[in-house]
Structures are given as structure tokens and as C-alpha cells.
Design an enzyme around this catalytic site. Structure first.
Site, PDB file in Angstrom:
ATOM      1  N   ARG A   1      73.679 -69.981  -7.273  1.00  0.00           N
ATOM      2  CA  ARG A   1      75.070 -70.797  -6.773  1.00  0.00           C
ATOM      3  C   ARG A   1      75.421 -71.316  -5.482  1.00  0.00           C
ATOM      4  O   ARG A   1      76.392 -72.079  -5.014  1.00  0.00           O
ATOM      5  CB  ARG A   1      76.273 -70.141  -7.477  1.00  0.00           C
ATOM      6  CG  ARG A   1      76.967 -70.891  -7.580  1.00  0.00           C
ATOM      7  CD  ARG A   1      76.897 -71.891  -8.461  1.00  0.00           C
ATOM      8  NE  ARG A   1      78.008 -73.052  -8.350  1.00  0.00           N
ATOM      9  CZ  ARG A   1      78.280 -73.912  -8.867  1.00  0.00           C
ATOM     10  NH1 ARG A   1      77.441 -74.347  -9.917  1.00  0.00           N
ATOM     11  NH2 ARG A   1      78.803 -74.907  -9.302  1.00  0.00           N
TER      12      ARG A   1
ATOM     13  N   ASP B   1      75.884 -68.197 -12.692  1.00  0.00           N
ATOM     14  CA  ASP B   1      76.380 -67.719 -13.711  1.00  0.00           C
ATOM     15  C   ASP B   1      76.586 -68.509 -14.789  1.00  0.00           C
ATOM     16  O   ASP B   1      76.785 -70.065 -14.684  1.00  0.00           O
ATOM     17  CB  ASP B   1      77.834 -67.064 -14.067  1.00  0.00           C
ATOM     18  CG  ASP B   1      77.599 -65.703 -13.222  1.00  0.00           C
ATOM     19  OD1 ASP B   1      77.368 -64.611 -13.077  1.00  0.00           O
ATOM     20  OD2 ASP B   1      78.882 -65.447 -12.590  1.00  0.00           O
TER      21      ASP B   1
END
Length: 435
Positions: free
Chosen positions: A97, A121
Site C-alpha cells: 500500500r 489491508d
């Protein structure tokens, strides 16, 4: 896929040293691309996400030298932009990310950037609009072509300072736009900027490299563009999310724990929120001492209403600790409403806590009501899976407080944010086996 086997009911006693801040590290490491000079960074956490980003920087041609247990020297004097076209880059960047924050420094120094859709996530939609709207305000040309393998391609040959009002106070969005603006021509003002300690640390580091940023710590940043930046040395803060996790762990397991070197003034309202759950703590210099507590009682509002803990932009309560507050409330006396405003899937892990015996009502994707058990009923060990970093540690805390044995699968998610968490907790009395 690895798992943790946890024998619950162990009371811990001892000292824990928090790692360097994960969320700060991802920004600071990307900033090394802004200069050809060497940059030395201390207190870097040895966690999966950070190690993957360091590996990615090395692939880009950054010289990476480990000079201590948590200290590295970086020198981006020979960056290979052709690497951005490779399948290896796409695979590695898409798995991380934080890779999106490579774009700001690329645009500032090399006037172009390329990034695949990043992962991370599974906690709901995490849009990138703030990043790209900010880049476009600075004059960058943005293109996303699904037929080009799903890459975001940005041309920043004419970056110019401007005024912008961010559509949300995104931490990573603010950091990315800030790094792009430090070398844009003219003056940039970023309003509704995030002002978390991570952003303050990044701004201080950039200023030490020769950037001209004022308003640090506020939601209005003013950046006077410079033509180049130089090297520097920077030490990262301790991880406030890990500190909060250790506070919740101590309460749930009735343990006596001292958390060392917390830099307490940088924690904001985090200690106060845990005190509202009835958790006792003492500040001993820069350490936080949590005594063993048999019971703790959730406060009510002054009018007798149910206590609510909600996330909000800094200096409000960080969303990364809502999962920890929720699990800590499970064995408290009283009732607590958790309101997770930012991510619509972050509370779904509560079904595992309910299976363990917790009394929780999931009102909707954003709200959960916890009715504290007050130690009248112990949680029981079960097998479960970690959906994201923070939920994974919340489940670990629940398992350590439960009767019997629990197994948590997919602990790679926990390893993304917590360095050697099993080894460190076992050293003070836990019984966690990595399978």
C-alpha cells in the site's frame, strides 16, 4: 501461510520497547528519492511493509546500507527509471500500500511517475483521489489505462505552486502532495492538510534537507518550492499504535507492563482515551507504567450517556487504535459504542470475538456496541484468521486473555505492522508459538 498458537491466561510482567513508527517510516523512506545525496535514518522498524519498501527502493537503484540494528543509509544518486516498466516492479509495488507515496518524490525530482494499483489491508475502500487531485492542482497530467496493465501514469514536467483545498485530510495524500510540492516552481498552500505527528516528522526532515515548509503541525501548510534538496539525518518516532496496543494488552491480561521511551507529548489524546476505559497508568519520565488491574470501568458522559469512542483527523483519535479499544472494552465494566467512520469493513472481525464469548452488537459496518463482561465470563480460545494488521493484534490480545488455546491464521498481516511481536511478548511471560 503462518499461524500463531496462543495459550491464554498468562499474566505478563516486564518492559516493552516500542518499535519505530510504521506509518512514519513509509513516508520517510519514500522521501529519500528527493535527493542524490546520502540520507541516514534511525529507528526504522523491521516489519514486513517497511522491509518490502526498502527492497523496492534498492531495485530502483537506491544504494541501501544497513549501519545498525535499526539504522540505514540511503543514496538515490543513480535511480533507474526503466525499472518502472518491469513486471517485477508492478508485482512488488502492487503488493504494498505504501508504494503509492513513491509518486510524490518521483514527480518532484524526475518529473514523471508510474505506479500500479497498490494493495494493503482488506478494510474497505481506500481511494487515491486525494493524491491525484493534489498532483493535478500542481499541474501534473494524470492517466489511468486499464489496458496498460492497470498503471497510474503521471507526467509532471510543469509542476507549479498553487493553492489547494484537499477533499479529505488524508495522511498519505498530504504526504504525497507535500513531497511533490517541495520542488515545484513557486509557492504552494495545502489547506485541510493532515497534521499527524508523521506529517510533522516528514516536514521537519524535508526542511532539514533544504525545503521551505511553514505551518508544520497545522492544517494549512505553505511550501516555497526549491530547485534541489540535500542529504540529512533523521530519527523516527516510536510507534504510537504499538504503544496503544500494549496499553490494551496490559489491561486485558491483567499484566504489569512498562512501555519504554514513548515520547509521551507526541501521543496526543491516546493515553486519555484508554484512561476513559478505566485503565490506570503512570507517566514515569518518558515511560508509561500500567499496573496489573483486576477490573476497569468505562466512564459515562457527564449526562449519563453511553461513552462513545470515534476516530477523527489528528489531533482526534486515530482510527488505527479503534480495534484495540474495542477488544479492551470486552472485559471492562460498562458499555461502549465504537464508531469507525473511515473504513466500512474494519469492524467485521468482531464476529471472531463474539465466537470467543464477547458481548458485541455490530450495529452496521461503522458502529459496534460492546457490553463489557467485567471478568464475569472469560473468553474461550478458538481458531480464527487475521483480516488486517490492527484487527490481527486485537485478536491476539483477545487470545492472550482467553481460557485455553487459540490459533490465529494469516499472521503475515500482523507481521506487516508489528516487529517480532511473538518474541517480544514471550520474553515477558506470554506463550505464543509461531507455526
Amino acid at each position: 501461510m503462518a499461524s500463531f498458537q496462543i495459550t491464554g491466561g498468562r499474566k505478563l510482567k516486564g518492559e516493552l520497547n516500542p518499535q519505530g513508527a510504521k506509518n512514519e517510516a513509509l513516508q520517510i523512506l519514500c522521501a529519500v528519492l528527493l535527493t542524490k545525496d546520502p540520507i541516514t535514518i534511525h529507528n526504522i522498524p523491521g516489519i514486513r511493509d517497511v522491509n518490502q519498501l526498502i527492497d523496492l527502493l534498492g531495485d530502483l537503484g537506491v544504494w541501501v546500507t544497513k549501519i545498525g540494528e535499526s539504522s540505514y543509509r540511503f543514496q538515490a544518486s543513480d535511480v533507474n527509471l526503466d525499472y518502472l516498466e518491469t513486471d517485477t516492479y508492478k508485482r512488488k509495488a502492487a503488493a504494498l500500500r505504501g508504494s503509492v507515496m513513491l509518486l510524490g518524490p518521483m514527480l518532484a525530482r524526475f518529473k514523471k511517475g508510474r505506479i500500479p494499483r497498490p494493495g494493503g489491508d482488506k478494510i474497505g475502500r481506500r481511494r487515491l483521489d486525494t493524491h491525484f487531485l493534489g498532483f493535478e492542482k500542481l499541474g501534473a497530467q494524470f492517466n489511468y489505462d486499464a489496458n496498460d496493465g492497470g498503471y497510474y501514469q503521471v507526467d509532471a514536467s510543469n509542476l507549479r505552486g498553487t493553492y489547494m483545498l484537499l477533499d479529505e485530510a488524508s495522511v498519505t495524500g498530504t504526504a504525497n502532495v507535500l513531497m511533490a510540492a517541495v520542488m515545484a516552481e513557486g509557492t504552494t498552500q495545502i489547506y485541510n492538510a493532515a497534521c499527524e505527528p508523521y506529517l510533522q516528522q516528514l516536514s521537519k526532515m524535508l526542511n532539514s534537507m533544504g525545503a521551505k515548509i511553514t505551518g508544520v503541525g497545522s492544517n494549512l501548510l505553505t511550501i516555497e518550492g526549491v530547485s534541489e534538496l540535500t542529504g540529512t539525518e533523521h530519527t523516527m518516532l516510536p510507534d504510537m499504535i504499538e504503544i496503544g496496543s500494549f496499553i490494551g494488552l496490559a489491561a486485558m491480561t491483567q499484566s504489569e507492563i512498562t512501555i519504554k521511551n514513548c515520547q509521551i507529548p507526541e501521543l496526543g489524546i491516546i493515553p486519555d482515551q484508554f484512561k476513559r476505559l478505566g485503565i490506570q497508568m503512570e507517566f514515569r519520565g518518558d515511560d508509561i507504567f500500567i499496573p496489573a488491574q483486576e477490573r476497569y470501568q468505562i466512564e459515562s458522559f457527564l449526562d449519563g450517556g453511553m461513552m462513545t469512542v470515534a476516530d477523527s483527523p489528528w489531533p482526534g483519535f486515530t482510527p488505527d487504535l479503534l480495534s484495540i479499544v474495542l477488544v479492551t472494552a470486552v472485559q471492562a465494566q460498562g458499555t461502549l459504542l465504537i464508531h469507525q467512520k473511515m473504513f466500512e469493513s474494519r469492524l467485521f472481525f468482531v464476529d471472531k470475538l463474539i465466537d470467543m464469548g464477547a458481548q458485541i452488537i455490530l450495529c452496521d459496518p461503522h458502529r459496534a456496541t460492546v457490553v463489557g463482561l467485567n471478568r464475569q465470563i472469560p473468553l474461550k480460545g478458538i481458531r480464527m484468521s487475521s483480516p488486517d494488521i490492527r484487527a490481527g493484534v486485537a485478536l491476539l490480545i483477545a487470545a492472550m486473555s482467553a481460557q485455553g488455546t487459540s490459533i490465529i491464521d494469516n499472521i503475515e498481516q500482523i507481521d506487516r505492522g508489528y516487529q517480532n511481536i511473538d518474541t517480544r511478548l514471550n520474553a515477558i511471560g506470554a506463550e505464543i508459538i509461531r507455526l
